[in-house]
Write a protein that holds these residues in place. Structure first.
Motif, PDB file in Angstrom:
ATOM      1  N   TYR A  89      20.824  66.030 -71.401  1.00 10.65           N
ATOM      2  CA  TYR A  89      19.923  65.336 -71.133  1.00 10.65           C
ATOM      3  C   TYR A  89      19.900  64.208 -71.976  1.00 10.65           C
ATOM      4  CZ  TYR A  89      18.196  68.900 -68.032  1.00 10.65           C
ATOM      5  OH  TYR A  89      18.325  69.682 -66.856  1.00 10.65           O
ATOM      6  N   ASN A  90      20.637  63.913 -73.094  1.00  5.46           N
ATOM      7  CA  ASN A  90      20.937  63.035 -74.141  1.00  5.46           C
ATOM      8  C   ASN A  90      19.647  63.006 -74.858  1.00  5.46           C
ATOM      9  OD1 ASN A  90      22.016  60.837 -75.563  1.00  5.46           O
ATOM     10  ND2 ASN A  90      21.387  59.234 -74.051  1.00  5.46           N
ATOM     11  N   THR A  91      19.097  64.122 -75.295  1.00  4.52           N
ATOM     12  CA  THR A  91      17.889  64.293 -76.046  1.00  4.52           C
ATOM     13  C   THR A  91      18.079  64.385 -77.623  1.00  4.52           C
ATOM     14  OG1 THR A  91      18.264  66.631 -75.940  1.00  4.52           O
ATOM     15  CG2 THR A  91      16.737  65.527 -74.136  1.00  4.52           C
ATOM     16  N   GLU A  92      17.082  64.046 -78.235  1.00  8.37           N
ATOM     17  CA  GLU A  92      16.962  64.132 -79.651  1.00  8.37           C
ATOM     18  C   GLU A  92      16.211  65.599 -79.681  1.00  8.37           C
ATOM     19  OE1 GLU A  92      14.479  60.916 -81.248  1.00  8.37           O
ATOM     20  OE2 GLU A  92      16.256  59.517 -80.355  1.00  8.37           O
ATOM     21  N   ILE A  93      16.476  66.089 -81.013  1.00  6.92           N
ATOM     22  CA  ILE A  93      16.071  67.378 -81.508  1.00  6.92           C
ATOM     23  C   ILE A  93      14.575  67.708 -80.962  1.00  6.92           C
ATOM     24  CG2 ILE A  93      15.667  67.045 -83.946  1.00  6.92           C
ATOM     25  CD1 ILE A  93      16.853  70.297 -82.577  1.00  6.92           C
ATOM     26  N   ASN A  94      13.788  66.550 -81.615  1.00  9.76           N
ATOM     27  CA  ASN A  94      12.292  66.739 -81.319  1.00  9.76           C
ATOM     28  C   ASN A  94      11.830  66.777 -79.905  1.00  9.76           C
ATOM     29  OD1 ASN A  94      11.499  66.369 -84.038  1.00  9.76           O
ATOM     30  ND2 ASN A  94      10.927  64.114 -83.832  1.00  9.76           N
ATOM     31  N   ASP A  95      12.744  66.060 -78.754  1.00 10.16           N
ATOM     32  CA  ASP A  95      12.641  66.271 -77.609  1.00 10.16           C
ATOM     33  C   ASP A  95      12.601  67.810 -76.954  1.00 10.16           C
ATOM     34  OD1 ASP A  95      12.597  63.310 -77.507  1.00 10.16           O
ATOM     35  OD2 ASP A  95      14.612  63.431 -76.721  1.00 10.16           O
ATOM     36  N   LEU A  96      13.499  68.341 -77.642  1.00 15.54           N
ATOM     37  CA  LEU A  96      13.776  70.114 -77.103  1.00 15.54           C
ATOM     38  C   LEU A  96      12.629  70.799 -77.972  1.00 15.54           C
ATOM     39  CD1 LEU A  96      17.600  69.989 -77.427  1.00 15.54           C
ATOM     40  CD2 LEU A  96      16.342  69.749 -75.411  1.00 15.54           C
ATOM     41  N   LEU A  97      12.391  70.496 -79.279  1.00  9.85           N
ATOM     42  CA  LEU A  97      11.355  71.385 -79.885  1.00  9.85           C
ATOM     43  C   LEU A  97      10.054  71.116 -79.458  1.00  9.85           C
ATOM     44  CD1 LEU A  97      12.861  70.915 -83.638  1.00  9.85           C
ATOM     45  CD2 LEU A  97      13.125  72.868 -82.008  1.00  9.85           C
ATOM     46  N   LEU A  98       9.551  69.889 -79.310  1.00  8.44           N
ATOM     47  CA  LEU A  98       8.440  69.757 -78.775  1.00  8.44           C
ATOM     48  C   LEU A  98       8.218  70.357 -77.250  1.00  8.44           C
ATOM     49  CD1 LEU A  98       7.653  66.359 -80.218  1.00  8.44           C
ATOM     50  CD2 LEU A  98       6.467  68.442 -80.812  1.00  8.44           C
ATOM     51  N   THR A  99       9.519  70.183 -76.341  1.00  9.26           N
ATOM     52  CA  THR A  99       9.255  70.943 -75.074  1.00  9.26           C
ATOM     53  C   THR A  99       9.177  72.495 -75.264  1.00  9.26           C
ATOM     54  OG1 THR A  99      10.827  69.027 -74.141  1.00  9.26           O
ATOM     55  CG2 THR A  99      10.552  71.229 -72.899  1.00  9.26           C
ATOM     56  N   ALA A 100       9.872  72.898 -75.994  1.00 11.62           N
ATOM     57  CA  ALA A 100       9.679  74.428 -76.424  1.00 11.62           C
ATOM     58  C   ALA A 100       8.316  74.897 -76.861  1.00 11.62           C
ATOM     59  CB  ALA A 100      10.651  75.148 -77.428  1.00 11.62           C
ATOM     60  N   LEU A 101       7.709  74.256 -77.702  1.00 11.65           N
ATOM     61  CA  LEU A 101       6.374  74.340 -78.352  1.00 11.65           C
ATOM     62  C   LEU A 101       5.415  74.030 -77.083  1.00 11.65           C
ATOM     63  CD1 LEU A 101       4.361  74.959 -80.638  1.00 11.65           C
ATOM     64  CD2 LEU A 101       4.282  72.245 -81.025  1.00 11.65           C
ATOM     65  N   GLY A 102       5.378  73.079 -76.518  1.00  7.60           N
ATOM     66  CA  GLY A 102       4.570  73.000 -75.344  1.00  7.60           C
ATOM     67  C   GLY A 102       4.559  73.817 -74.064  1.00  7.60           C
ATOM     68  N   ARG A 103       5.815  74.283 -74.007  1.00  8.25           N
ATOM     69  CA  ARG A 103       5.742  75.354 -72.683  1.00  8.25           C
ATOM     70  C   ARG A 103       5.322  76.840 -73.454  1.00  8.25           C
ATOM     71  NH1 ARG A 103       9.595  74.950 -68.347  1.00  8.25           N
ATOM     72  NH2 ARG A 103      10.049  77.010 -68.674  1.00  8.25           N
ATOM     73  N   ALA A 104       5.588  76.938 -74.685  1.00  8.21           N
ATOM     74  CA  ALA A 104       5.099  78.124 -75.127  1.00  8.21           C
ATOM     75  C   ALA A 104       3.653  78.520 -75.328  1.00  8.21           C
ATOM     76  CB  ALA A 104       5.616  78.502 -76.610  1.00  8.21           C
ATOM     77  N   TYR A 105       2.992  77.022 -75.579  1.00  7.29           N
ATOM     78  CA  TYR A 105       1.407  77.216 -75.843  1.00  7.29           C
ATOM     79  C   TYR A 105       0.977  77.049 -74.321  1.00  7.29           C
ATOM     80  CZ  TYR A 105      -3.126  75.477 -75.913  1.00  7.29           C
ATOM     81  OH  TYR A 105      -4.501  75.187 -75.827  1.00  7.29           O
ATOM     82  N   CYS A 106       1.522  76.418 -73.166  1.00 12.43           N
ATOM     83  CA  CYS A 106       1.023  76.708 -72.080  1.00 12.43           C
ATOM     84  C   CYS A 106       1.065  78.098 -71.649  1.00 12.43           C
ATOM     85  CB  CYS A 106       1.864  75.515 -71.137  1.00 12.43           C
ATOM     86  SG  CYS A 106       1.285  73.783 -71.577  1.00 12.43           S
ATOM     87  N   ARG A 107       2.144  78.742 -71.699  1.00  9.41           N
ATOM     88  CA  ARG A 107       2.398  79.890 -71.163  1.00  9.41           C
ATOM     89  C   ARG A 107       1.272  81.041 -71.808  1.00  9.41           C
ATOM     90  NH1 ARG A 107       7.913  81.948 -72.150  1.00  9.41           N
ATOM     91  NH2 ARG A 107       8.548  80.382 -70.551  1.00  9.41           N
ATOM     92  N   MET A 108       1.289  80.840 -73.179  1.00  6.87           N
ATOM     93  CA  MET A 108       0.069  81.505 -73.941  1.00  6.87           C
ATOM     94  C   MET A 108      -1.174  81.328 -73.344  1.00  6.87           C
ATOM     95  SD  MET A 108      -0.298  81.863 -77.939  1.00  6.87           S
ATOM     96  CE  MET A 108      -1.276  80.190 -77.901  1.00  6.87           C
TER      97      MET A 108
END
Length: 189
Positions: A89-108
């Motif tokens: 997706y031509n992303t930067e590291i923050n794009d991926l880490l914040l996506t993971a954090l957001g998804r984890a928080y929303c799941r929790m």
């Protein structure tokens, strides 16, 4: 530079000084009145409105307590994250880490949105030229990021996070200037 010069038996020479921290603080005061910052106001008001509408929101409370969790990735996973994961997706590291954090928080939390307080280095360009690359002081900018509709589709979440991050005006520098989270008046350490 000084160490290398002394070690080599040469006279230590430093580059010319850059603008003082006081000059930077004065420039930030002028920036508060700038047209460029005025253009950001609608964006930040929408973000603040989203944050305020979230359950348990404390949009203006910067004294909240935080807890910390430590995690560590192994060498291969770290390499893949830094060098391979961004290609699709031509992303930067923050794009991926914040996506993971957001998804984890929303799941929790069983919610589909999260507000994350981000911190920037605070040395983004403003309307006037500032040379502060060798200036010592607290330049931090703090601003909210709101990620919504997370957790349904990984691809969609990555794209949404990337687009949301890239839409932030001037990497968040203006938020504190507009709404009083003024880190630039903090005491120097």
């Amino acid at each position: 530079a000084i160490y290398s010069s002394v070690k080599d038996g040469k006279e230590p020479k430093l580059p010319l000084k850059t603008h003082s921290y006081m000059y930077y603080a004065e420039a930030m005061e002028r920036y508060k009145q700038s047209y460029a910052l005025a253009l950001e106001k609608d964006y930040w008001e929408k973000v603040r409105s989203c944050v305020a509408d979230m359950e348990g929101s404390q949009v203006d409370d910067y004294s909240r307590k935080f807890s910390f969790t430590n995690a560590q990735l192994d060498k291969d996973t770290t390499y893949a994250l830094l060098h391979n994961s961004n290609k699709a997706y031509n992303t930067e590291i923050n794009d991926l880490l914040l996506t993971a954090l957001g998804r984890a928080y929303c799941r929790m939390s069983k919610k589909n949105a999260v507000s994350i307080q981000l911190e920037g280095h605070g040395r983004e360009p403003i309307d006037e030229p500032l040379e502060i690359d060798r200036t010592v002081g607290w330049f931090t900018s703090v601003y909210p990021l709101v990620l919504t509709e997370l957790g349904k589709d990984m691809r969609k979440d990555i794209r949404h996070t990337k687009e949301t991050l890239h839409a932030i005006p001037n990497k968040g520098l203006g938020y504190g200037q507009l709404f009083g989270m003024d880190c630039h008046k903090a005491p120097l350490i």
